[in-house]
Design an enzyme around this catalytic site. Structure first.
Site, PDB file in Angstrom:
ATOM      1  N   HIS A  17      36.612  49.226  35.053  1.00  0.00           N
ATOM      2  CA  HIS A  17      35.562  48.789  34.125  1.00  0.00           C
ATOM      3  C   HIS A  17      34.632  47.790  34.814  1.00  0.00           C
ATOM      4  O   HIS A  17      33.410  47.882  34.701  1.00  0.00           O
ATOM      5  CB  HIS A  17      36.165  48.073  32.907  1.00  0.00           C
ATOM      6  CG  HIS A  17      37.020  48.931  32.022  1.00  0.00           C
ATOM      7  ND1 HIS A  17      38.280  48.559  31.622  1.00  0.00           N
ATOM      8  CD2 HIS A  17      36.786  50.138  31.445  1.00  0.00           C
ATOM      9  CE1 HIS A  17      38.782  49.492  30.818  1.00  0.00           C
ATOM     10  NE2 HIS A  17      37.903  50.465  30.702  1.00  0.00           N
ATOM     11  N   LYS A  41      44.271  52.420  18.004  1.00  0.00           N
ATOM     12  CA  LYS A  41      45.228  51.848  17.056  1.00  0.00           C
ATOM     13  C   LYS A  41      46.185  50.954  17.812  1.00  0.00           C
ATOM     14  O   LYS A  41      46.533  51.234  18.948  1.00  0.00           O
ATOM     15  CB  LYS A  41      46.009  52.970  16.374  1.00  0.00           C
ATOM     16  CG  LYS A  41      45.186  53.650  15.300  1.00  0.00           C
ATOM     17  CD  LYS A  41      46.012  54.727  14.611  1.00  0.00           C
ATOM     18  CE  LYS A  41      45.080  55.604  13.812  1.00  0.00           C
ATOM     19  NZ  LYS A  41      45.559  56.965  13.701  1.00  0.00           N
ATOM     20  N   ARG A  90      35.678  59.208  35.248  1.00  0.00           N
ATOM     21  CA  ARG A  90      36.720  59.200  36.272  1.00  0.00           C
ATOM     22  C   ARG A  90      36.999  60.603  36.784  1.00  0.00           C
ATOM     23  O   ARG A  90      37.245  60.816  37.947  1.00  0.00           O
ATOM     24  CB  ARG A  90      38.023  58.618  35.705  1.00  0.00           C
ATOM     25  CG  ARG A  90      37.983  57.134  35.583  1.00  0.00           C
ATOM     26  CD  ARG A  90      39.017  56.643  34.632  1.00  0.00           C
ATOM     27  NE  ARG A  90      38.624  56.991  33.280  1.00  0.00           N
ATOM     28  CZ  ARG A  90      39.161  56.464  32.204  1.00  0.00           C
ATOM     29  NH1 ARG A  90      40.149  55.598  32.322  1.00  0.00           N
ATOM     30  NH2 ARG A  90      38.746  56.789  31.007  1.00  0.00           N
ATOM     31  N   SER A 128      43.248  51.587  31.294  1.00  0.00           N
ATOM     32  CA  SER A 128      43.983  50.492  30.668  1.00  0.00           C
ATOM     33  C   SER A 128      45.403  50.932  30.338  1.00  0.00           C
ATOM     34  O   SER A 128      46.361  50.177  30.520  1.00  0.00           O
ATOM     35  CB  SER A 128      43.280  50.032  29.395  1.00  0.00           C
ATOM     36  OG  SER A 128      41.978  49.607  29.688  1.00  0.00           O
TER      37      SER A 128
HETATM   38  P1  ADP Z   1      40.319  53.423  28.951  1.00  0.00           P
HETATM   39  O1  ADP Z   1      41.246  52.851  27.914  1.00  0.00           O
HETATM   40  O2  ADP Z   1      40.593  54.868  29.253  1.00  0.00           O
HETATM   41  O3  ADP Z   1      40.210  52.590  30.163  1.00  0.00           O
HETATM   42  P2  ADP Z   1      37.837  52.536  27.659  1.00  0.00           P
HETATM   43  O4  ADP Z   1      37.407  52.993  26.305  1.00  0.00           O
HETATM   44  O5  ADP Z   1      38.270  51.125  27.737  1.00  0.00           O
HETATM   45  O6  ADP Z   1      38.924  53.538  28.204  1.00  0.00           O
HETATM   46  O7  ADP Z   1      36.677  52.804  28.729  1.00  0.00           O
HETATM   47  C1  ADP Z   1      35.354  52.457  28.517  1.00  0.00           C
HETATM   48  C2  ADP Z   1      34.461  53.197  29.486  1.00  0.00           C
HETATM   49  O8  ADP Z   1      34.841  52.916  30.831  1.00  0.00           O
HETATM   50  C3  ADP Z   1      34.486  54.717  29.378  1.00  0.00           C
HETATM   51  O9  ADP Z   1      33.169  55.183  29.639  1.00  0.00           O
HETATM   52  C4  ADP Z   1      35.432  55.127  30.495  1.00  0.00           C
HETATM   53  O10 ADP Z   1      35.180  56.443  30.943  1.00  0.00           O
HETATM   54  C5  ADP Z   1      35.068  54.107  31.542  1.00  0.00           C
HETATM   55  N1  ADP Z   1      36.142  53.844  32.515  1.00  0.00           N
HETATM   56  C6  ADP Z   1      37.400  53.460  32.247  1.00  0.00           C
HETATM   57  N2  ADP Z   1      38.109  53.303  33.381  1.00  0.00           N
HETATM   58  C7  ADP Z   1      37.256  53.605  34.405  1.00  0.00           C
HETATM   59  C8  ADP Z   1      37.395  53.665  35.831  1.00  0.00           C
HETATM   60  N3  ADP Z   1      38.553  53.398  36.410  1.00  0.00           N
HETATM   61  N4  ADP Z   1      36.311  53.993  36.551  1.00  0.00           N
HETATM   62  C9  ADP Z   1      35.149  54.305  35.944  1.00  0.00           C
HETATM   63  N5  ADP Z   1      34.953  54.284  34.623  1.00  0.00           N
HETATM   64  C10 ADP Z   1      35.989  53.943  33.838  1.00  0.00           C
END
Ligand code: ADP
Length: 161
Positions: A17, A41, A90, A128
């Site tokens: 992120h 959730k 990703r 995450s």
């Molecule tokens: P996650 O729980 O899968 O990490 P989030 O809802 O927190 O998902 O992710 C927010 C945004 O960040 C989404 O657009 C997701 O595709 C992107 N994202 C999450 N992890 C990565 C990563 N490792 N590299 C690039 N983009 C990411």
């Protein structure tokens, strides 16, 4: 002034992120990281805690603002004068749902574009939920989480045990 929104659940913010945030902040005048209240959730951190963790991890980035919101993203963007939603991809598997969402957001707010940034190779596998799995074991988390997040993440995991 070009403003973009980076939405997600960020439970918690990972280095993947942070990489997207850093790159998007270099493209736009202002980047608003929008933490969804109900994105998942039973989240590990409340939306307010997730906002604080992101603020700690992005304190060096002057043009990044972090807020929690439950508003429809297309309306949230309009209210904040944002022209673009930023999404991180990703893998191809991320693409299908993100593509649909981008079309829906365009329909709801025709002035809104979605920009996809591909993950850097070293962060492609990071999510995450994967970090939460890893956290159950005695693994060095510094390759996965921002330094400002690790202690609070470990403390929360221990409290949940
Ligand atoms: P996650 O729980 O899968 O990490 P989030 O809802 O927190 O998902 O992710 C927010 C945004 O960040 C989404 O657009 C997701 O595709 C992107 N994202 C999450 N992890 C990565 C990563 N490792 N590299 C690039 N983009 C990411």
């Amino acid at each position: 002034m070009k403003t973009a929104i980076y939405p997600g659940s960020f439970d918690p913010i990972t280095l993947g992120h942070l990489n997207i945030i850093t790159r998007a902040a270099a493209i736009f005048d202002k980047l608003i990281v929008c933490v969804g209240y109900n994105a998942k959730k039973n989240p590990m951190f409340t939306a307010e805690e997730r906002v604080q963790l992101i603020r700690n991890a992005t304190k060096e980035l002057d043009n990044v603002e972090v807020v929690a919101s439950d508003e429809l993203l297309a309306l949230f963007a309009k209210k904040h004068g944002a022209c673009t939603i930023v999404k991180g991809l990703r893998a191809v598997s991320d693409f299908e749902s993100e593509f649909t969402m981008s079309l829906i957001n365009k329909k709801l707010n025709p002035e809104l574009d979605t920009m996809f940034l591909t993950a850097e190779e070293r962060f492609m596998y990071l999510s995450s939920s994967a970090v939460k799995e890893l956290g159950r074991y005695d693994v060095d988390l510094s390759d996965f989480l921002p330094a400002e997040v690790i202690d609070e993440f470990k403390a929360r995991l221990n409290a949940r045990r």
